[in-house]
Design an enzyme around this catalytic site. Structure first.
Site, PDB file in Angstrom:
ATOM      1  N   ASP A  67       0.740  -1.311   0.089  1.00  7.73           N
ATOM      2  CA  ASP A  67       0.067  -0.025   0.201  1.00  7.73           C
ATOM      3  C   ASP A  67       0.949   1.300   0.123  1.00  7.73           C
ATOM      4  O   ASP A  67       0.221   2.407  -0.229  1.00  7.73           O
ATOM      5  CB  ASP A  67      -1.029   0.201   1.263  1.00  7.73           C
ATOM      6  CG  ASP A  67      -1.883  -1.358   1.338  1.00  7.73           C
ATOM      7  OD1 ASP A  67      -2.080  -1.835   0.170  1.00  7.73           O
ATOM      8  OD2 ASP A  67      -2.163  -1.766   2.411  1.00  7.73           O
ATOM      9  N   GLN A  95      -2.094  -8.797  -6.515  1.00 11.38           N
ATOM     10  CA  GLN A  95      -1.202  -7.635  -6.184  1.00 11.38           C
ATOM     11  C   GLN A  95      -0.061  -8.014  -5.328  1.00 11.38           C
ATOM     12  O   GLN A  95       0.854  -7.093  -5.235  1.00 11.38           O
ATOM     13  CB  GLN A  95      -2.026  -6.329  -6.112  1.00 11.38           C
ATOM     14  CG  GLN A  95      -2.784  -5.800  -7.238  1.00 11.38           C
ATOM     15  CD  GLN A  95      -4.130  -4.900  -6.562  1.00 11.38           C
ATOM     16  OE1 GLN A  95      -3.931  -3.850  -6.525  1.00 11.38           O
ATOM     17  NE2 GLN A  95      -5.114  -5.664  -6.263  1.00 11.38           N
ATOM     18  N   ARG A  96      -0.400  -8.954  -4.579  1.00 16.09           N
ATOM     19  CA  ARG A  96       0.545  -9.291  -3.572  1.00 16.09           C
ATOM     20  C   ARG A  96       1.426 -10.475  -3.671  1.00 16.09           C
ATOM     21  O   ARG A  96       2.383 -10.821  -3.023  1.00 16.09           O
ATOM     22  CB  ARG A  96      -0.172  -9.662  -2.305  1.00 16.09           C
ATOM     23  CG  ARG A  96      -1.160  -8.639  -1.628  1.00 16.09           C
ATOM     24  CD  ARG A  96      -1.124  -8.402  -0.077  1.00 16.09           C
ATOM     25  NE  ARG A  96      -1.276  -9.782   0.556  1.00 16.09           N
ATOM     26  CZ  ARG A  96      -2.363  -9.574   1.453  1.00 16.09           C
ATOM     27  NH1 ARG A  96      -3.141  -8.602   1.550  1.00 16.09           N
ATOM     28  NH2 ARG A  96      -2.680 -10.634   1.989  1.00 16.09           N
TER      29      ARG A  96
HETATM   30  O1  F6P Z   1      -2.359  -4.093   3.162  1.00 13.59           O
HETATM   31  C1  F6P Z   1      -2.213  -4.871   2.013  1.00 13.59           C
HETATM   32  C2  F6P Z   1      -3.731  -5.258   1.686  1.00 13.59           C
HETATM   33  O2  F6P Z   1      -3.280  -6.170   0.519  1.00 13.59           O
HETATM   34  C3  F6P Z   1      -4.468  -3.946   1.464  1.00 13.59           C
HETATM   35  O3  F6P Z   1      -4.260  -3.293   0.227  1.00 13.59           O
HETATM   36  C4  F6P Z   1      -5.820  -4.755   1.481  1.00 13.59           C
HETATM   37  O4  F6P Z   1      -6.867  -3.769   1.801  1.00 13.59           O
HETATM   38  C5  F6P Z   1      -5.641  -5.750   2.492  1.00 13.59           C
HETATM   39  O5  F6P Z   1      -4.275  -5.889   2.815  1.00 13.59           O
HETATM   40  C6  F6P Z   1      -6.357  -7.040   2.561  1.00 13.59           C
HETATM   41  O6  F6P Z   1      -6.188  -7.653   3.456  1.00 13.59           O
HETATM   42  P1  F6P Z   1      -6.605  -9.332   3.341  1.00 13.59           P
HETATM   43  O7  F6P Z   1      -5.667 -10.223   2.611  1.00 13.59           O
HETATM   44  O8  F6P Z   1      -6.629  -9.832   5.016  1.00 13.59           O
HETATM   45  O9  F6P Z   1      -8.006  -9.470   2.679  1.00 13.59           O
END
Ligand code: F6P
Length: 367
Positions: free
Chosen positions: A145, A293-294
């Site tokens: 983020d 995106q992760r």
């Molecule tokens: O902080 C990283 C992030 O990918 C945010 O962009 C998103 O809002 C959140 O984590 C999503 O979290 P989770 O994987 O718990 O749904």
């Protein structure tokens, strides 16, 4: 000669590309340069608090090949933590208890001299509270983020921007071929960094971010004007935290307490639905990019930043500069107080150069 140190490294919060690269750098520098011992705690501090403990020795062999691997070999969690550890009470109801004293006692028992906590704002809040209780701790700023303060960049962000930009590039094909309005919802929580950076890099026509509440009438006008100029399609990038000018952010679900436990989502569908009504004949479609995106191989610049952060964090431990986080400022890695970094979230200021650039390019920001 100073005593051989035993350090603990852990990853907390949502996974981000580059976590493994930090672990690798920490291990290589701590063992290779200083001759220390490095232990990893699995699933953030949970590894220390569980019985039996889930910890693993980290050596040069363990970290071989990690530079390019997404995720984290240590595992992670973005809920709970030593101060709000979830347990079931006698009625079977989940409650949060403070296990921080127990954590410190267990770390003492293990003979840990210092901890390197790799994580975003939630993790660094935990670092600060543990530091105030006497723990020797150093932070490394992670998050796709890019919303941690006191650092101009967190690692993970650039890979997320690359993935999001690639999605915009691909959506262009369908948008142009079918004369459609393609809406892309991106992550970023309450900050619009991913949306703004990828929106500009991908040549989006509209970028909606949490920092600038949007007016869909303005967005529809912008798309109609494009249509009138002969561009019968549009790419609309929406950050998950973006909100209408007289409304709130779209929350999909609430899990527990605190900002971190609010799962954002739904604004992409809303924008798609409302634009379809306003634009009459134009077809609109929504794509939610989500956790893509992760993941993935960290971009070279994220590997570089993660590696610089990891090496610098080890040097902070060597200097016994605890309560500090490594930060990226003016192309240098500098120590900043964790207490300062968690004071506020880093969002996009209205006069930020990215905003100016987007406006200069004729991108509608929905205001
Ligand atoms: O902080 C990283 C992030 O990918 C945010 O962009 C998103 O809002 C959140 O984590 C999503 O979290 P989770 O994987 O718990 O749904």
């Amino acid at each position: 000669m100073s005593k051989k140190k035993k350090i603990l490294v852990l990853t907390g919060g949502g996974d981000a590309p580059g976590l493994n690269a930090v672990i690798r750098a920490v291990v290589k520098h701590a063992i290779g340069t200083y001759g220390w011992e490095v232990i990893g705690s699995q699933v953030a501090f949970n590894g220390i608090l569980e019985d039996p403990m889930r910890i693993m020795p980290l050596d040069l062999k363990t970290v071989s090949g990690l530079l390019v691997r997404g995720g984290t070999i240590l595992g992670t969690i973005n809920q709970g933590g030593p101060f709000t550890f979830p347990v079931k009470n006698e009625k079977g109801v989940l409650v949060e208890i403070d296990r921080s004293d127990e954590l410190l006692a267990r770390l003492r028992r293990l003979g840990i001299d210092a901890v390197i906590n790799i994580g975003g704002d939630g993790s660094q809040r935990i670092s600060q509270k543990l530091f105030e209780k006497g723990l020797n701790i150093v932070g490394v700023p992670k998050t796709i983020d890019n919303d941690l303060d006191c650092t101009e960049m967190t690692f993970g962000f650039q890979t997320a921007v690359e993935t999001a930009t690639d999605a915009i590039d691909k959506l262009h094909a369908t948008a142009e071929s079918h004369d459609r309005v393609m809406v892309l919802e991106l992550m970023g929580r309450d900050a619009g960094w991913i949306a703004m950076a990828s929106g500009i890099a991908g040549g989006a026509d509209v970028v909606l971010i949490p920092e600038i509440p949007f007016d869909l009438d303005k967005v529809a006008d912008h798309i109609r004007a494009r249509d009138a100029r002969g561009h019968h399609f549009a790419i609309v990038v929406v950050a998950e935290g973006a909100k209408p000018k007289d409304g709130d952010a779209f929350v999909k679900e609430k899990a527990g307490v605190g900002r971190n436990n609010r799962v954002l989502g739904g604004v992409g569908d809303y924008v798609t639905r409302e634009l379809a009504k306003k634009l009459g004949g134009m077809e609109t479609r929504c794509t939610v990019l989500g956790h893509l995106q992760r993941g993935g191989v960290p971009a070279p610049m994220d590997r570089l930043l993660a590696t610089r952060f990891g090496a610098a964090a080890v040097d902070l431990v060597a200097q016994e500069k605890f309560g500090y986080m490594v930060a990226y400022q003016q192309d240098n890695i500098v120590p900043v107080k964790i207490a300062d970094a968690i004071q506020r979230y880093r969002t996009i200021a209205p006069d930020h150069n990215l905003v100016k650039t987007a406006r200069a390019l004729g991108i509608s920001l929905g205001d």
